[in-house]
Design a protein around this motif. Sequence first.
Motif, mmCIF file in Angstrom:
data_model
loop_
_atom_site.group_PDB
_atom_site.id
_atom_site.type_symbol
_atom_site.label_atom_id
_atom_site.label_comp_id
_atom_site.label_asym_id
_atom_site.label_seq_id
_atom_site.Cartn_x
_atom_site.Cartn_y
_atom_site.Cartn_z
ATOM 1 N N PHE A 1 26.552 21.150 11.740
ATOM 2 C CA PHE A 1 27.214 21.857 10.643
ATOM 3 C C PHE A 1 28.726 21.633 10.678
ATOM 4 C CE2 PHE A 1 23.172 23.935 10.173
ATOM 5 C CZ PHE A 1 23.134 24.338 8.847
ATOM 6 N N ALA A 2 29.305 21.485 11.878
ATOM 7 C CA ALA A 2 30.737 21.185 11.954
ATOM 8 C C ALA A 2 31.035 19.828 11.314
ATOM 9 C CB ALA A 2 31.207 21.201 13.411
ATOM 10 N N TRP A 3 30.195 18.836 11.591
ATOM 11 C CA TRP A 3 30.398 17.509 11.002
ATOM 12 C C TRP A 3 30.244 17.570 9.482
ATOM 13 C CZ3 TRP A 3 27.270 14.267 8.107
ATOM 14 C CH2 TRP A 3 27.734 12.954 7.943
ATOM 15 N N ALA A 4 29.211 18.280 9.017
ATOM 16 C CA ALA A 4 28.994 18.385 7.573
ATOM 17 C C ALA A 4 30.136 19.131 6.899
ATOM 18 C CB ALA A 4 27.665 19.086 7.298
ATOM 19 N N GLY A 5 30.595 20.213 7.509
ATOM 20 C CA GLY A 5 31.688 20.977 6.932
ATOM 21 C C GLY A 5 32.988 20.198 6.900
ATOM 22 N N ALA A 6 33.261 19.418 7.954
ATOM 23 C CA ALA A 6 34.496 18.633 7.988
ATOM 24 C C ALA A 6 34.487 17.525 6.942
ATOM 25 C CB ALA A 6 34.688 18.041 9.378
ATOM 26 N N SER B 1 41.875 21.218 5.457
ATOM 27 C CA SER B 1 40.681 21.812 4.839
ATOM 28 C C SER B 1 39.419 21.350 5.555
ATOM 29 C CB SER B 1 40.619 21.455 3.361
ATOM 30 O OG SER B 1 40.626 20.044 3.175
ATOM 31 N N GLY B 2 39.384 20.071 5.971
ATOM 32 C CA GLY B 2 38.231 19.591 6.713
ATOM 33 C C GLY B 2 38.092 20.256 8.062
ATOM 34 N N ALA B 3 39.223 20.446 8.746
ATOM 35 C CA ALA B 3 39.172 21.098 10.054
ATOM 36 C C ALA B 3 38.715 22.544 9.941
ATOM 37 C CB ALA B 3 40.548 21.030 10.717
ATOM 38 N N VAL B 4 39.275 23.279 8.977
ATOM 39 C CA VAL B 4 38.897 24.688 8.805
ATOM 40 C C VAL B 4 37.441 24.797 8.347
ATOM 41 C CG1 VAL B 4 39.344 26.784 7.484
ATOM 42 C CG2 VAL B 4 41.256 25.418 8.341
ATOM 43 N N LEU C 1 34.671 17.212 14.980
ATOM 44 C CA LEU C 1 35.969 17.510 14.367
ATOM 45 C C LEU C 1 37.095 16.662 14.937
ATOM 46 C CD1 LEU C 1 35.757 21.426 14.356
ATOM 47 C CD2 LEU C 1 35.314 19.876 12.449
ATOM 48 N N GLY C 2 36.767 15.658 15.738
ATOM 49 C CA GLY C 2 37.775 14.870 16.426
ATOM 50 C C GLY C 2 38.867 14.294 15.545
ATOM 51 N N PRO C 3 38.540 13.600 14.441
ATOM 52 C CA PRO C 3 39.609 13.011 13.625
ATOM 53 C C PRO C 3 40.590 14.036 13.074
ATOM 54 C CG PRO C 3 37.479 12.052 13.074
ATOM 55 C CD PRO C 3 37.202 13.193 13.986
ATOM 56 N N GLN C 4 40.074 15.179 12.622
ATOM 57 C CA GLN C 4 40.953 16.212 12.071
ATOM 58 C C GLN C 4 41.807 16.852 13.170
ATOM 59 O OE1 GLN C 4 37.649 16.013 11.415
ATOM 60 N NE2 GLN C 4 37.647 15.480 9.236
ATOM 61 N N ALA D 1 32.007 26.319 9.576
ATOM 62 C CA ALA D 1 30.587 25.992 9.466
ATOM 63 C C ALA D 1 29.941 25.891 10.841
ATOM 64 C CB ALA D 1 30.412 24.692 8.691
ATOM 65 N N GLY D 2 30.611 25.203 11.779
ATOM 66 C CA GLY D 2 30.057 25.062 13.121
ATOM 67 C C GLY D 2 29.976 26.385 13.860
ATOM 68 N N THR D 3 30.997 27.238 13.682
ATOM 69 C CA THR D 3 31.008 28.528 14.367
ATOM 70 C C THR D 3 29.885 29.429 13.868
ATOM 71 O OG1 THR D 3 33.402 28.388 14.696
ATOM 72 C CG2 THR D 3 32.385 30.567 14.884
ATOM 73 N N PHE D 4 29.745 29.543 12.553
ATOM 74 C CA PHE D 4 28.695 30.406 12.018
ATOM 75 C C PHE D 4 27.305 29.862 12.350
ATOM 76 C CE2 PHE D 4 32.092 31.948 9.112
ATOM 77 C CZ PHE D 4 31.975 33.298 9.400
ATOM 78 N N ALA D 5 27.136 28.540 12.254
ATOM 79 C CA ALA D 5 25.837 27.957 12.581
ATOM 80 C C ALA D 5 25.519 28.137 14.066
ATOM 81 C CB ALA D 5 25.824 26.478 12.214
ATOM 82 N N GLY D 6 26.517 27.922 14.923
ATOM 83 C CA GLY D 6 26.298 28.126 16.341
ATOM 84 C C GLY D 6 26.007 29.579 16.679
ATOM 85 N N GLY D 7 26.734 30.512 16.027
ATOM 86 C CA GLY D 7 26.460 31.927 16.249
ATOM 87 C C GLY D 7 25.059 32.323 15.825
ATOM 88 N N PHE D 8 24.617 31.806 14.663
ATOM 89 C CA PHE D 8 23.254 32.087 14.220
ATOM 90 C C PHE D 8 22.236 31.534 15.205
ATOM 91 C CE2 PHE D 8 19.470 30.455 12.025
ATOM 92 C CZ PHE D 8 18.920 31.651 11.576
ATOM 93 N N ALA D 9 22.477 30.322 15.720
ATOM 94 C CA ALA D 9 21.558 29.737 16.688
ATOM 95 C C ALA D 9 21.521 30.543 17.980
ATOM 96 C CB ALA D 9 21.946 28.287 16.973
ATOM 97 N N CYS D 10 22.684 31.071 18.409
ATOM 98 C CA CYS D 10 22.709 31.932 19.595
ATOM 99 C C CYS D 10 21.840 33.166 19.393
ATOM 100 C CB CYS D 10 24.152 32.340 19.913
ATOM 101 S SG CYS D 10 25.170 31.041 20.622
ATOM 102 N N TRP D 11 21.919 33.755 18.205
ATOM 103 C CA TRP D 11 21.063 34.909 17.903
ATOM 104 C C TRP D 11 19.603 34.486 17.849
ATOM 105 C CZ3 TRP D 11 17.699 35.741 13.831
ATOM 106 C CH2 TRP D 11 17.197 37.050 13.707
ATOM 107 N N LEU D 12 19.338 33.319 17.282
ATOM 108 C CA LEU D 12 17.964 32.849 17.105
ATOM 109 C C LEU D 12 17.263 32.652 18.446
ATOM 110 C CD1 LEU D 12 15.985 31.892 14.830
ATOM 111 C CD2 LEU D 12 16.808 29.579 15.289
#
Length: 474
Positions: free
Chosen positions: A426-431, A439-442, A303-306, A447-458
């Motif tokens: 997922f953060a890169w894809a969402g941005a 809109s890219g930052a949000v 998310l660096g550029p945004q 996307a990165g937060t939900f994907a990371g949270g799912f991976a933490c559960w996984l």
Amino acid sequence: MLLRHTLYYFTARGLPGLVNFAALAVFTRLLAPEEFGRYALVVVGVGLANVILFQWLRLVLGRFYQVNRHSPDQFLGGILALFFCVAVPITGAGLVLALLWPDPIWRQLLLLAVMLLLTQAWFELSLSLAQASVKPGWYGRLSGTKALVSILVGGALAWIGWGSSAPIVGLILAHVVALLLFAVNAWRGLSLRLPARDVLYSQLRYGLPLTITFALSWVVSGSDRLIIAWIMDEQAVGEYAAGYDLVFQTLMLVLTIINTAAYPLAVNALERGGESAAMGQLKQNGQLIFVAAVAGCLGLIALGPQVVEIVIGEEFRSAAMMIFPWVALAGAIAGIKAFHFDLAFQLGVASHWLVLTGGIAAVVNVGLNLLLIPSFGILGAAWATLAAFVTALVTGAVIGCRIFSMPSVTPMLWRAVVVGAFAGGFAWAGANAFDGVWSGAVGGLMAGTFAGGFACWLVDVAGVRVMLSKRFRS
């Protein structure tokens, strides 16, 4: 308990952290790069003085408050007496130095720096007391008030043209207001009596090596600005500091929140249940630190550029983007080193070994800065910082495992890689799915937060899957 306390401190430190990012956006738009550079030099200088003079008191308070929980007034009275023993002569010396300084701009800034040092030191000592007594609500009120007052006062003064002095005055008043509102009562009524000689000796033996270690860490993270000012100019310092602070402080904020909750739990486990209990707690702590460091680093790079365009003023953006990924990597490595591997020395009460690891890293950092900055500018400073933190992590991990038994790194590392790959990818894809900056930052953040949270559960980071399953069944 770890996850619950982390959520408490996320509110206590996360919201003030967001205000601090807003302050970065405000000051990089209201101050010229050279003005921001002078402000950055004052902050880094005060930070060094704070570490050398007062850090050991905060470390002693955090490590031994639980040991003295049956007689806290006597213990805190000794801490406060030691604080004044250091503060009084340093105030006099600082004022004399400031008044004798030939440059009128820096004479004013040095006078402000003395006041900032004293207020910041007492404020951070109060934060350490709140953390050691496991009171995240109190911690949050202190942090939140300080952050809010500093941006309101500093931003207003910068807007009317106070220049480099504006954010410094804002910080001084913010510390004073927060202390008067929420910390004075905690220190009121204490008997100012220095600790007994044997107690003071044990405190110094624990705290002074860590102070030297933190001072050497400052060399790694702060001396680059002084060398940039010496080799280049104050404008280059401002451009470097804006980009560096954005990414490094963002990542360290997340890791510090986790450590703020995790470290007292590890100390309590060691004092009450011995090394076996501490080992179990350190496994959970380490998993969160590794996952947050790796996932946060990759997410920030994605998310660096945004992020840069939203937060940083236009005059600072190109320099910020140049160093962004390198500082993100350095921040992740620095956090893992400080909040996981360094615990072996702190819990094992062998903090003198940290002087060796910090000294090696400091030599590497200064040497590479002097070598790389003349040819590569601020990018060379970022490379030097990354190399120094890698050196510190490797030496600390090798020596620390011989001081105090630490959990295996392998389970922490593979979980961190999995979660980081999910979050960063997922953060890169969402941005990149959106054309707009906001809109890219949000989109990338969600996307990165939900994907990371799912991976933490996984992969069941720190027992989150078991905890959620129990909550669901109940």
